[in-house]
Structures are given as C-alpha cells and as structure tokens.
Design a protein around this motif. Structure first.
Motif, PDB file in Angstrom:
ATOM      1  N   GLN A   1      18.738   0.857   2.050  1.00 19.66           N
ATOM      2  CA  GLN A   1      18.103   1.858   1.252  1.00 19.66           C
ATOM      3  C   GLN A   1      16.733   1.609   0.987  1.00 19.66           C
ATOM      4  OE1 GLN A   1      20.470   2.521  -2.407  1.00 19.66           O
ATOM      5  NE2 GLN A   1      22.164   1.876  -1.644  1.00 19.66           N
ATOM      6  N   HIS A   2      16.318   0.204   0.914  1.00 17.29           N
ATOM      7  CA  HIS A   2      14.766  -0.157   0.887  1.00 17.29           C
ATOM      8  C   HIS A   2      14.618  -1.128   1.980  1.00 17.29           C
ATOM      9  CE1 HIS A   2      15.289   1.047  -3.578  1.00 17.29           C
ATOM     10  NE2 HIS A   2      16.542   0.788  -3.232  1.00 17.29           N
ATOM     11  N   LEU A   3      13.393  -0.850   2.363  1.00 19.01           N
ATOM     12  CA  LEU A   3      12.578  -1.389   3.345  1.00 19.01           C
ATOM     13  C   LEU A   3      11.405  -1.911   3.020  1.00 19.01           C
ATOM     14  CD1 LEU A   3      13.303   0.918   6.225  1.00 19.01           C
ATOM     15  CD2 LEU A   3      14.418  -1.359   6.409  1.00 19.01           C
ATOM     16  N   GLN A   4      10.978  -3.266   3.341  1.00 18.22           N
ATOM     17  CA  GLN A   4       9.713  -3.797   3.017  1.00 18.22           C
ATOM     18  C   GLN A   4       8.954  -4.065   4.304  1.00 18.22           C
ATOM     19  OE1 GLN A   4       8.865  -6.111  -0.456  1.00 18.22           O
ATOM     20  NE2 GLN A   4       7.938  -7.801   0.831  1.00 18.22           N
ATOM     21  N   VAL A   5       7.642  -3.553   4.473  1.00 19.05           N
ATOM     22  CA  VAL A   5       6.904  -4.138   5.725  1.00 19.05           C
ATOM     23  C   VAL A   5       5.606  -4.810   5.155  1.00 19.05           C
ATOM     24  CG1 VAL A   5       5.379  -3.445   7.664  1.00 19.05           C
ATOM     25  CG2 VAL A   5       7.472  -2.297   7.072  1.00 19.05           C
ATOM     26  N   ASP A   6       5.569  -6.161   5.467  1.00 20.48           N
ATOM     27  CA  ASP A   6       4.548  -7.132   5.014  1.00 20.48           C
ATOM     28  C   ASP A   6       3.272  -7.137   5.921  1.00 20.48           C
ATOM     29  OD1 ASP A   6       6.357  -7.730   3.172  1.00 20.48           O
ATOM     30  OD2 ASP A   6       6.771  -9.772   3.885  1.00 20.48           O
ATOM     31  N   GLU A   7       2.173  -6.535   5.153  1.00 18.51           N
ATOM     32  CA  GLU A   7       0.875  -6.942   5.964  1.00 18.51           C
ATOM     33  C   GLU A   7       0.080  -7.465   5.095  1.00 18.51           C
ATOM     34  OE1 GLU A   7       0.499  -6.076   8.835  1.00 18.51           O
ATOM     35  OE2 GLU A   7       1.228  -4.354   9.668  1.00 18.51           O
ATOM     36  N   PRO A   8      -0.049  -8.727   4.568  1.00 25.87           N
ATOM     37  CA  PRO A   8      -0.924  -9.470   4.008  1.00 25.87           C
ATOM     38  C   PRO A   8      -2.353  -9.459   4.733  1.00 25.87           C
ATOM     39  CG  PRO A   8       0.733 -10.915   4.969  1.00 25.87           C
ATOM     40  CD  PRO A   8       1.105  -9.564   5.093  1.00 25.87           C
ATOM     41  N   ILE A   9      -2.432  -9.212   6.169  1.00 27.64           N
ATOM     42  CA  ILE A   9      -3.657  -9.281   6.833  1.00 27.64           C
ATOM     43  C   ILE A   9      -4.582  -8.410   6.251  1.00 27.64           C
ATOM     44  CG2 ILE A   9      -2.988  -7.261   8.467  1.00 27.64           C
ATOM     45  CD1 ILE A   9      -4.634 -11.137   9.011  1.00 27.64           C
ATOM     46  N   LEU A  10      -3.989  -7.153   5.353  1.00 24.56           N
ATOM     47  CA  LEU A  10      -5.004  -6.551   4.998  1.00 24.56           C
ATOM     48  C   LEU A  10      -5.949  -7.238   3.820  1.00 24.56           C
ATOM     49  CD1 LEU A  10      -2.882  -3.058   4.827  1.00 24.56           C
ATOM     50  CD2 LEU A  10      -4.929  -3.538   5.938  1.00 24.56           C
ATOM     51  N   THR A  11      -5.580  -7.998   3.267  1.00 22.46           N
ATOM     52  CA  THR A  11      -6.268  -8.833   2.456  1.00 22.46           C
ATOM     53  C   THR A  11      -7.515  -9.692   2.817  1.00 22.46           C
ATOM     54  OG1 THR A  11      -4.996 -10.672   2.238  1.00 22.46           O
ATOM     55  CG2 THR A  11      -4.125  -8.962   0.512  1.00 22.46           C
ATOM     56  N   ARG A  12      -7.287  -9.871   4.134  1.00 23.67           N
ATOM     57  CA  ARG A  12      -8.221 -10.464   4.835  1.00 23.67           C
ATOM     58  C   ARG A  12      -9.264  -9.606   5.441  1.00 23.67           C
ATOM     59  NH1 ARG A  12      -5.960 -13.242   1.562  1.00 23.67           N
ATOM     60  NH2 ARG A  12      -5.693 -15.386   1.840  1.00 23.67           N
ATOM     61  N   ARG A  13      -8.594  -8.703   6.280  1.00 26.15           N
ATOM     62  CA  ARG A  13      -9.305  -7.924   7.290  1.00 26.15           C
ATOM     63  C   ARG A  13      -8.971  -6.283   6.915  1.00 26.15           C
ATOM     64  NH1 ARG A  13     -10.771  -9.444  12.035  1.00 26.15           N
ATOM     65  NH2 ARG A  13     -10.123  -7.497  13.074  1.00 26.15           N
ATOM     66  N   PRO A  14      -9.395  -5.832   5.669  1.00 22.96           N
ATOM     67  CA  PRO A  14      -9.414  -4.550   5.223  1.00 22.96           C
ATOM     68  C   PRO A  14      -9.816  -3.469   6.534  1.00 22.96           C
ATOM     69  CG  PRO A  14     -11.565  -5.544   4.082  1.00 22.96           C
ATOM     70  CD  PRO A  14     -10.573  -6.620   4.954  1.00 22.96           C
ATOM     71  N   GLU A  15     -10.590  -3.945   7.539  1.00 24.11           N
ATOM     72  CA  GLU A  15     -11.194  -3.049   8.512  1.00 24.11           C
ATOM     73  C   GLU A  15      -9.845  -2.866   9.447  1.00 24.11           C
ATOM     74  OE1 GLU A  15     -12.308  -7.141   9.788  1.00 24.11           O
ATOM     75  OE2 GLU A  15     -12.018  -6.007   7.974  1.00 24.11           O
ATOM     76  N   ASP A  16      -8.629  -3.401   9.263  1.00 26.56           N
ATOM     77  CA  ASP A  16      -7.655  -3.228  10.032  1.00 26.56           C
ATOM     78  C   ASP A  16      -6.611  -1.893   9.542  1.00 26.56           C
ATOM     79  OD1 ASP A  16      -8.021  -5.221  11.912  1.00 26.56           O
ATOM     80  OD2 ASP A  16      -6.769  -6.712  11.214  1.00 26.56           O
ATOM     81  N   LEU A  17      -7.289  -1.485   8.443  1.00 24.61           N
ATOM     82  CA  LEU A  17      -6.448  -0.382   7.761  1.00 24.61           C
ATOM     83  C   LEU A  17      -5.989   0.783   8.840  1.00 24.61           C
ATOM     84  CD1 LEU A  17      -5.292   0.892   5.198  1.00 24.61           C
ATOM     85  CD2 LEU A  17      -7.463   2.028   4.834  1.00 24.61           C
ATOM     86  N   ALA A  18      -6.768   1.241   9.492  1.00 25.69           N
ATOM     87  CA  ALA A  18      -6.639   2.065  10.532  1.00 25.69           C
ATOM     88  C   ALA A  18      -5.458   1.862  11.299  1.00 25.69           C
ATOM     89  CB  ALA A  18      -7.762   2.749  11.280  1.00 25.69           C
ATOM     90  N   LEU A  19      -5.417   0.726  11.764  1.00 29.68           N
ATOM     91  CA  LEU A  19      -4.342   0.224  12.782  1.00 29.68           C
ATOM     92  C   LEU A  19      -3.337   0.076  11.872  1.00 29.68           C
ATOM     93  CD1 LEU A  19      -3.447  -0.868  15.174  1.00 29.68           C
ATOM     94  CD2 LEU A  19      -4.276  -3.029  14.978  1.00 29.68           C
ATOM     95  N   VAL A  20      -2.818  -0.449  10.609  1.00 29.67           N
ATOM     96  CA  VAL A  20      -1.880  -0.464   9.920  1.00 29.67           C
ATOM     97  C   VAL A  20      -1.438   0.874   9.560  1.00 29.67           C
ATOM     98  CG1 VAL A  20      -1.019  -0.854   7.655  1.00 29.67           C
ATOM     99  CG2 VAL A  20      -2.382  -2.698   8.770  1.00 29.67           C
ATOM    100  N   ALA A  21      -2.311   2.012   9.496  1.00 27.46           N
ATOM    101  CA  ALA A  21      -1.763   3.306   9.434  1.00 27.46           C
ATOM    102  C   ALA A  21      -1.153   3.741  10.489  1.00 27.46           C
ATOM    103  CB  ALA A  21      -2.960   4.253   8.795  1.00 27.46           C
ATOM    104  N   GLU A  22      -1.691   3.496  11.681  1.00 31.30           N
ATOM    105  CA  GLU A  22      -0.955   3.938  12.898  1.00 31.30           C
ATOM    106  C   GLU A  22       0.409   3.284  12.952  1.00 31.30           C
ATOM    107  OE1 GLU A  22      -2.218   3.358  17.857  1.00 31.30           O
ATOM    108  OE2 GLU A  22      -3.794   3.658  16.163  1.00 31.30           O
ATOM    109  N   THR A  23       0.550   1.994  12.981  1.00 31.58           N
ATOM    110  CA  THR A  23       1.678   1.309  13.265  1.00 31.58           C
ATOM    111  C   THR A  23       2.800   1.676  11.868  1.00 31.58           C
ATOM    112  OG1 THR A  23       0.888  -0.735  12.051  1.00 31.58           O
ATOM    113  CG2 THR A  23       0.662  -0.487  14.575  1.00 31.58           C
TER     114      THR A  23
END
Length: 324
Positions: A174-196
């Motif tokens: 019922q609950h899924l969590q996807v960990d993307e701590p890289i965003l705290t170091r590389r906020p410029e990766d946001l578009a790629l995070v959105a895509e994936t």
C-alpha cells in the motif's frame, strides 16, 4: 497526524537479546553457521524492529532494512548488468555502500524485495512500507562502464525498478518509498528525477508513493518538487532546516512527511516544542494528510535511543491531536 519512519533501523543493540544478528554473522564467518542461520537471525531482528515500532504507535512502518547489504548494492546487485565493487562512503555519513558497477544493460529479472516485504507484513498489524533506492541516486553513485551517460543509466534503472514496483503492488503493498537523497546535493537533477519517477508511478497502481529526500535541504527546488507525480513528499527538516522556511512560505497541497525528529543526533527533542512548531503549519499544510517522521533512517543511532526517538515522534503526533 500519522507517523512513519524513513527506512533503516539499528540492527544491533546493547542487550544480549539484541546481539542475535552479530553472533550469527560471527559464527558464519567462522564456518560454524550457514547462510540460512543468518537469514533466520535477520528475521528475528525484523520481528523485534516491527514490535518496537508498534509499541511506539507508528502508523506506517518498515522492516528496518535489516537484511540489506547497504542502501545501493542490495537492490542493484540483483539486477542484470550489475557487478559489485568496493566500499564508498555514503554521502556525509559514517556508513559505506558497495558501489554498483554497471557492466552491461541493466534489466530486472526476478523480484528483489518481495519475500522480505511479505514476511514483514505478515508479522505486522500496521502497513509495511516498501523502500527502493531512487534511479537517479543509483545512477549517480554507481560506476558506469556501459552507458556513458547518467541520464541513460538512470532511465535504465527506472525501467528495472518499475518492474519491482509492479510486483510489489500486485502483492498488496500500500505504501512505496523512493529515496532520492541526491537532490540535496544536486538540485539540478530534478528534471531527471521527475522523468524517472514518471516511469515508476506508471506501475504503482493505487499504492501511495513517497519521494524521500534527506541528508540536507531542498529549499531551492521545493516548489518544483510539489509538481512531481508523487503522493507524498518526504523532507529532512533537521539537516535540511532551510526547507522549513519554504514550507511556511508556500505551504503544500501535496501531503508532506515532515522529518522533524533528528535521526543523527542522540539528543532527545521536546515533543511539545515539536508539536507547537508543526501546528504553526496548520493553515499552510493539511496536517490530517501529513506524516511526522525522523529526518532520515534511524540506523545512525544506538538501538535504545532509536526507540526513544520513536516515542518522541508518537508523542508529538498525539499532542498535535491525531495520535493513536
């Protein structure tokens, strides 16, 4: 308010009963125990971790990731096209991960977390959240000897992990969590995070998907994060204290998981002070749909202190008015 945890939990404590896994691993290293013996010890610890979360009154729990080798290779090593390299420090923590080495096309072949999730859910009255490393964090922390471009590798990881998401959802997660701590170091990766994330969300069905960010702030991209195709946004509001001002200023229609309990410091917080602070968000954030959580996984704390942190979390929720 509801309460949840971010993922990891201390596997070993100070009492004799909390040394089960350490003893099993030591016997295995000496050739006096089998892999099956180690797996049995892991499951004994999982039961204990679930009991501790239940005793504290946590609403959505995890299995503590007790059986995980580490945050990255545990899942990655089960994918085709991956070998496992040496130890690399995990962000600014005192822990390490075995670096996934990409040697060929990344493909999912068999369920990775399914058996562990089923065991935990059968042992828990509360829903057990399944946790996955994010495709972009995986791609960034891996050693790529095949694709040559982080974006292409992240897409391959997303395609593979989407298969795992589909299997977990079919099993009843019922609950899924996807960990993307890289965003705290590389906020410029946001578009790629959105895509994936779009790839993963397409396979999640009605399961609630949380994007977890931790080990720092996401203040610069906070408003953009609210536009992602997610059900809950997890925020570290301790190391990422700068994000708090953005939450206060802009609020959120997306439910938030507010990481207000410090998971990397043994000092215990005052539940009333935390409750007062969170209640100040009442007209900016729908607290009835939000969660309280630690700032990140609790594995960095002694076992007894982790239990006390859970108690602080639950007591804070009760003082806000929605605890069990």
């Amino acid at each position: 308010m509801q309460t949840t945890v971010v993922g990891t939990y201390p596997r070993i404590g100070d009492t004799a009963g909390e040394q089960v896994l350490r003893r099993a691993i030591a016997r295995f290293d000496k050739g006096a125990a089998s892999e099956s013996d180690v797996r049995s010890a892991e499951r004994e610890v999982v039961r204990a971790v679930l009991r501790e979360q239940a005793s504290a009154g946590i609403h959505v729990v995890t299995d503590g990731q007790v059986s995980w080798y580490d945050s990255q290779s545990h899942v990655a090593r089960a994918l085709e096209g991956i070998e496992v390299g040496g130890l690399v420090r995990y962000f600014d923590t005192n822990t390490y991960y075995r670096q996934p080495v990409v040697v060929g096309p990344v493909r999912w072949t068999n369920p990775i977390l399914l058996d562990a999730w089923r065991f935990a859910q059968e042992a828990s009255k509360a829903p057990v959240k399944a946790v996955l490393p994010g495709p972009v964090t995986l791609a960034t922390l891996a050693l790529d000897r095949h694709y040559g471009k982080t974006r292409v590798l992240a897409a391959a990881f997303a395609d593979a992990l989407a298969e795992e998401v589909a299997v977990l959802r079919l099993a009843g997660v019922q609950h899924l969590q996807v960990d993307e701590p890289i965003l705290t170091r590389r906020p410029e990766d946001l578009a790629l995070v959105a895509e994936t994330l779009g790839t993963l969300c397409a396979r999640k069905g009605s399961a609630e998907l949380t994007l977890a960010t931790y080990f720092g702030d996401v203040a610069k991209i906070y408003r953009d994060l609210l536009e992602l195709p997610i059900d809950v946004l997890g925020l570290d509001l301790v190391q990422g204290a700068k994000t708090w001002a953005q939450v206060v200023r802009h609020g959120s229609e997306t439910p938030l998981s507010l990481g207000v309990v410090d998971a990397r410091n043994t000092k215990l917080e005052d539940p009333q002070a935390l409750a007062t602070r969170v209640q100040e968000l009442g007209d900016r954030v729908d607290l009835d749909r939000a969660y309280l959580s630690p700032s990140n996984g609790l594995e960095f704390l002694p076992r007894e202190r982790a239990r006390q942190k859970l108690a602080v979390l639950a007591e804070t929720a009760r003082r806000i008015g929605g605890g069990p």
